[in-house]
Design a protein around this motif. Structure first.
Motif, PDB file in Angstrom:
ATOM      1  N   ARG A  26     -60.341  16.769  36.797  1.00  0.00           N
ATOM      2  CA  ARG A  26     -61.447  17.684  36.516  1.00  0.00           C
ATOM      3  C   ARG A  26     -62.078  18.201  37.804  1.00  0.00           C
ATOM      4  O   ARG A  26     -62.466  19.373  37.889  1.00  0.00           O
ATOM      5  N   GLU A  27     -62.204  17.337  38.801  1.00  0.00           N
ATOM      6  CA  GLU A  27     -62.794  17.765  40.070  1.00  0.00           C
ATOM      7  C   GLU A  27     -61.954  18.838  40.743  1.00  0.00           C
ATOM      8  O   GLU A  27     -62.485  19.756  41.378  1.00  0.00           O
ATOM      9  N   LEU A  28     -60.635  18.738  40.610  1.00  0.00           N
ATOM     10  CA  LEU A  28     -59.737  19.673  41.282  1.00  0.00           C
ATOM     11  C   LEU A  28     -59.393  20.881  40.424  1.00  0.00           C
ATOM     12  O   LEU A  28     -58.804  21.846  40.919  1.00  0.00           O
ATOM     13  N   GLY A  29     -59.719  20.828  39.139  1.00  0.00           N
ATOM     14  CA  GLY A  29     -59.368  21.932  38.261  1.00  0.00           C
ATOM     15  C   GLY A  29     -57.873  22.033  38.038  1.00  0.00           C
ATOM     16  O   GLY A  29     -57.328  23.142  37.909  1.00  0.00           O
ATOM     17  N   GLY A  30     -57.196  20.900  37.980  1.00  0.00           N
ATOM     18  CA  GLY A  30     -55.740  20.892  37.785  1.00  0.00           C
ATOM     19  C   GLY A  30     -55.324  19.671  36.988  1.00  0.00           C
ATOM     20  O   GLY A  30     -56.034  19.222  36.092  1.00  0.00           O
ATOM     21  N   TRP A  31     -54.160  19.125  37.323  1.00  0.00           N
ATOM     22  CA  TRP A  31     -53.670  17.942  36.634  1.00  0.00           C
ATOM     23  C   TRP A  31     -53.450  16.822  37.633  1.00  0.00           C
ATOM     24  O   TRP A  31     -53.381  17.052  38.849  1.00  0.00           O
ATOM     25  N   ALA A  32     -53.368  15.581  37.138  1.00  0.00           N
ATOM     26  CA  ALA A  32     -53.172  14.417  38.006  1.00  0.00           C
ATOM     27  C   ALA A  32     -52.307  13.395  37.288  1.00  0.00           C
ATOM     28  O   ALA A  32     -52.429  13.200  36.072  1.00  0.00           O
TER      29      ALA A  32
ATOM     30  N   ALA B 298     -49.215  16.490  31.278  1.00  0.00           N
ATOM     31  CA  ALA B 298     -48.720  16.399  32.653  1.00  0.00           C
ATOM     32  C   ALA B 298     -47.629  15.343  32.798  1.00  0.00           C
ATOM     33  O   ALA B 298     -46.911  15.325  33.805  1.00  0.00           O
ATOM     34  N   ARG B 299     -47.480  14.471  31.801  1.00  0.00           N
ATOM     35  CA  ARG B 299     -46.443  13.432  31.856  1.00  0.00           C
ATOM     36  C   ARG B 299     -45.048  14.018  32.038  1.00  0.00           C
ATOM     37  O   ARG B 299     -44.187  13.405  32.663  1.00  0.00           O
ATOM     38  N   ARG B 300     -44.823  15.210  31.490  1.00  0.00           N
ATOM     39  CA  ARG B 300     -43.478  15.790  31.550  1.00  0.00           C
ATOM     40  C   ARG B 300     -43.069  16.166  32.972  1.00  0.00           C
ATOM     41  O   ARG B 300     -41.900  16.447  33.230  1.00  0.00           O
ATOM     42  N   ARG B 301     -44.011  16.171  33.890  1.00  0.00           N
ATOM     43  CA  ARG B 301     -43.690  16.520  35.271  1.00  0.00           C
ATOM     44  C   ARG B 301     -43.124  15.331  36.042  1.00  0.00           C
ATOM     45  O   ARG B 301     -42.600  15.500  37.141  1.00  0.00           O
ATOM     46  N   ALA B 302     -43.258  14.124  35.502  1.00  0.00           N
ATOM     47  CA  ALA B 302     -42.895  12.918  36.241  1.00  0.00           C
ATOM     48  C   ALA B 302     -41.420  12.869  36.621  1.00  0.00           C
ATOM     49  O   ALA B 302     -41.061  12.447  37.721  1.00  0.00           O
ATOM     50  N   ALA B 303     -40.562  13.304  35.722  1.00  0.00           N
ATOM     51  CA  ALA B 303     -39.118  13.225  35.986  1.00  0.00           C
ATOM     52  C   ALA B 303     -38.739  14.030  37.226  1.00  0.00           C
ATOM     53  O   ALA B 303     -37.968  13.569  38.073  1.00  0.00           O
ATOM     54  N   ALA B 304     -39.270  15.248  37.328  1.00  0.00           N
ATOM     55  CA  ALA B 304     -38.954  16.081  38.491  1.00  0.00           C
ATOM     56  C   ALA B 304     -39.579  15.516  39.760  1.00  0.00           C
ATOM     57  O   ALA B 304     -38.988  15.592  40.841  1.00  0.00           O
ATOM     58  N   LEU B 305     -40.783  14.936  39.646  1.00  0.00           N
ATOM     59  CA  LEU B 305     -41.451  14.378  40.825  1.00  0.00           C
ATOM     60  C   LEU B 305     -40.735  13.135  41.352  1.00  0.00           C
ATOM     61  O   LEU B 305     -40.817  12.830  42.535  1.00  0.00           O
ATOM     62  N   ALA B 306     -40.029  12.429  40.470  1.00  0.00           N
ATOM     63  CA  ALA B 306     -39.353  11.202  40.891  1.00  0.00           C
ATOM     64  C   ALA B 306     -38.372  11.460  42.031  1.00  0.00           C
ATOM     65  O   ALA B 306     -38.173  10.612  42.905  1.00  0.00           O
ATOM     66  N   ALA B 307     -37.772  12.651  42.028  1.00  0.00           N
ATOM     67  CA  ALA B 307     -36.808  12.974  43.092  1.00  0.00           C
ATOM     68  C   ALA B 307     -37.475  13.112  44.450  1.00  0.00           C
ATOM     69  O   ALA B 307     -36.816  13.022  45.488  1.00  0.00           O
ATOM     70  N   GLU B 308     -38.802  13.347  44.455  1.00  0.00           N
ATOM     71  CA  GLU B 308     -39.518  13.538  45.715  1.00  0.00           C
ATOM     72  C   GLU B 308     -40.054  12.226  46.286  1.00  0.00           C
ATOM     73  O   GLU B 308     -40.488  12.192  47.446  1.00  0.00           O
TER      74      GLU B 308
END
Length: 482
Positions: free
Chosen positions: A150-156, A173-183
C-alpha cells in the motif's frame, strides 16, 4: 520545472516528461558537458551560440542528461534563437525563456528551496512509512507485506529461500513467483536486483528483488513491483521492510546487533555522528505503579501524538519496544512511555554504539521489572561505576573465557541465579523453579568446570563481573556478597 514559472520563466518546448532538477549550473561554454553530472538546469545568455551550432549544443546537453536549459533574453540575444527552439523540440529538451529582470541567482535560490522542500517531504514520508511498517511488523510478516504494498502503490511478495510464496499482496501477485524464481540466483552476490519492464515476471512493472538475512545464505526474499521506477524514498521504504523482515528471521543470538543495525539504518545515523541518542526499553507489561498493560501499538500511538515522540524511532523487541531518543528529549519521552510500563534507559550513545546502548536499556529494563521501579537508568545499576573503569576489550575477553565452560553445559542461568541470591541455594532454586538438590548438583558441576570454590566471596565477585560483562545474559545482577 513548473515551480520556476513563478519567476516568470516561460516554457518554449514540451519535454517528454518532467525531468527532476537536481542542481543549477551557469555556463557560457559551447560544450559545458565535461563539467556536468546530469540533472542540472543549465543557464546561459547564449554568448557563444550561433544558428549553426545550436543543434549540436542541444544534442550534447541531451546526451549528458541535463534536466533543461534556461536561456536569458535581453542580454546577448533579444529573443531565444529559433534554431535553438527547433533543436530543443526535436530532441526533447526542456527549454525555458528567462526574462532579463530575473537574475540567475534568483533561479538558483528557487531551485535550492524546491530541493529542500522535496527532501523534507521525502524524509517525512519515509519516517511515516517506517512507523507504519514497524506497527505492522508487530503483528507479523503478512501485515507487513500488506502495508508495504500500500505504501508503494504496487504489489509485494515474501518468498522463502526456495522461492515459494509466504505472503502476497494483493493475492493475485502470487502468480509472479514462478518467473521471479529464475532471478533468485542473481542475489547470491548482491543484496538487491532491479528488473526492467517485462523481465522476471514484471509484466510491465518495475520490480526490485532483495534478499532477507545477514548471512550469505538468504532466509527469504522480498519482491516489490510498481508501475513506475521507485524513487529514492521508495528504496528507503523497501530497505526498512527488508530490515524488519531480517529482524524477524534472524536467531535471538544476533537479535541485539541486528536491532541496533536496523535502528542506525532507519535513523540514518553514521558511525561518526556527533549527535548523542539514548535507547529506552519500554515494557509492554504493567508498570510498578500499577498502570494498565499496554501493547506496543499503543506506545507507538502515544509517541506519534507527541511532538517529542515524533523525533524518536521505535523498534520492536520480543516483549517490549526499543525507542531511539535524541538525548535532549530523554526526560520528555521517558515520562511519555513510562505511563505504559517499566522503562530502562541507556547511557548516551552515537550511531556506532547503538548495539551497546540497546543492551544497556534491556539490562536496565530487566532490573526495573525485578525491583518494581517504573524507570531505571543503566548508570544507576549496581556496580556500573566499577565496570566503567575496565578496558572493554580485555574485560569482555576475560568474561567470555571464564564463562565458556559453563555456556557449553548450559549452566550460566543457574550460576547467575546463585550469584544473585548471594550464594543462598534455597532462594536461587525458587527463582529457577527447580529443587534445591538439583541446583546444588549444578553448582558442584560448575565449580569443577571452573576450578573455583563458589563459596569464596572473591570468586563470587569475579563471577559477578564476568556475568555483568557478558553480552548474553538477560539482565544485570545484584551485588555478589552484600
Amino acid at each position: 520545472m513548473i515551480a520556476l514559472s513563478r519567476l516568470g520563466l516561460r516554457s518554449l518546448t514540451e519535454a517528454p516528461k518532467d525531468v527532476p532538477v537536481r542542481w543549477v549550473s551557469v555556463s557560457e561554454l559551447e560544450d559545458p558537458t565535461p563539467f556536468l553530472e546530469g540533472g542540472e538546469l543549465v543557464l546561459t545568455t547564449g554568448m557563444r551560440l550561433t544558428p549553426e551550432n545550436a543543434a549540436g549544443y542541444v544534442a550534447r546537453l541531451v546526451e549528458r542528461g541535463v534536466a533543461g536549459l534556461g536561456f536569458a533574453v535581453g542580454v546577448i540575444h533579444d529573443k531565444v534563437p529559433p534554431e535553438l527552439v527547433e533543436a530543443a523540440r526535436e530532441q526533447g529538451l526542456a527549454l525555458l525563456e528567462v526574462p532579463k529582470p530575473v537574475p540567475f541567482i534568483a533561479i538558483g535560490k528557487a531551485v535550492s528551496r524546491m530541493l529542500a522542500a522535496e527532501w523534507y517531504e521525502d524524509t517525512t514520508r519515509a519516517y511515516q512509512a517506517q512507523r507504519e511498517l514497524t506497527r505492522a511488523a508487530l503483528k507479523g510478516p503478512g501485515p507487513l507485506i500488506t502495508r508495504l504494498a500500500r505504501e508503494l502503490g504496487g504489489w509485494a511478495l515474501l518468498l522463502d529461500p526456495s522461492g515459494a510464496v509466504r505472503n502476497a499482496e494483493p493475492a493475485r501477485a502470487r502468480r509472479r513467483a514462478a518467473a521471479l524464481a529464475a532471478e533468485l540466483p542473481r542475489l547470491r552476490g548482491t543484496a538487491s536486483v532491479s528488473l526492467s519492464e517485462g523481465g522476471g515476471g514484471s509484466e510491465g512493472d518495475h520490480v526490485v528483488l532483495q534478499a532477507i538475512g545477514l548471512n550469505k545464505r538468504p532466509r527469504g526474499y522480498l519482491a516489490v513491483g510498481t508501475p513506475e521506477p521507485l524513487p529514492h524514498v521508495g528504496h528507503t521504504i523497501v530497505g526498512a521492510a527488508v530490515s524488519l523482515l531480517t529482524l524477524k528471521s534472524e536467531t535471538p543470538r544476533t537479535g541485539r546487533a541486528l536491532r541496533a543495525e536496523l535502528a542506525a539504518h532507519l535513523l540514518g545515523l553514521p558511525e561518526e555522528t556527533p549527535t548523542p541518542h539514548r535507547v529506552l526499553a519500554a515494557s509492554a507489561a504493567t508498570s510498578a505503579s500499577g498502570a494498565t498493560s499496554a501493547s506496543g501499538a499503543e506506545v507507538l500511538d502515544a509517541l506519534e501524538a507527541d511532538p517529542a515522540g515524533e523525533r524518536c524511532l521505535a523498534v520492536p523487541l520480543d516483549d517490549a519496544l526499543a525507542v531511539i531518543v535524541p538525548d535532549a528529549l530523554t526526560d520528555q519521552v521517558v515520562a511519555l512511555v513510562a505511563a505504559y510500563g517499566s522503562v530502562g534507559v541507556s547511557a548516551p550513545a552515537s550511531g556506532a554504539d547503538l548495539e551497546r546502548a540497546l543492551r544497556e536499556a534491556e539490562q536496565a529494563l530487566a532490573a526495573a521489572r525485578r525491583t518494581g521501579r517504573d524507570v531505571l537508568h543503566y548508570g544507576d545499576l549496581p556496580g556500573q561505576s566499577v565496570l566503567g573503569l575496565m578496558d572493554p576489550g580485555p574485560a569482555q575477553g576475560f568474561a567470555e573465557a571464564l564463562l565458556a565452560p559453563l555456556e557449553a553445559e548450559g549452566l550460566v542461568p543457574s550460576l547467575r541465579a546463585y550469584i544473585e541470591a548471594n550464594g543462598q541455594g534455597e532462594t536461587a532454586a525458587r527463582t529457577l523453579g527447580v529443587h534445591r538438590h538439583t541446583l546444588r548438583t549444578r553448582m558442584q558441576k560448575a565449580a569443577r568446570l571452573l576450578g573455583r570454590d563458589l563459596d569464596d566471596p572473591a570468586v563470587r565477585a569475579e563471577l559477578w563481573i564476568a556475568l555483568a560483562l557478558s553480552a548474553n545474559h538477560d539482565g544485570p545482577i545484584g551485588h555478589p556478597g552484600d
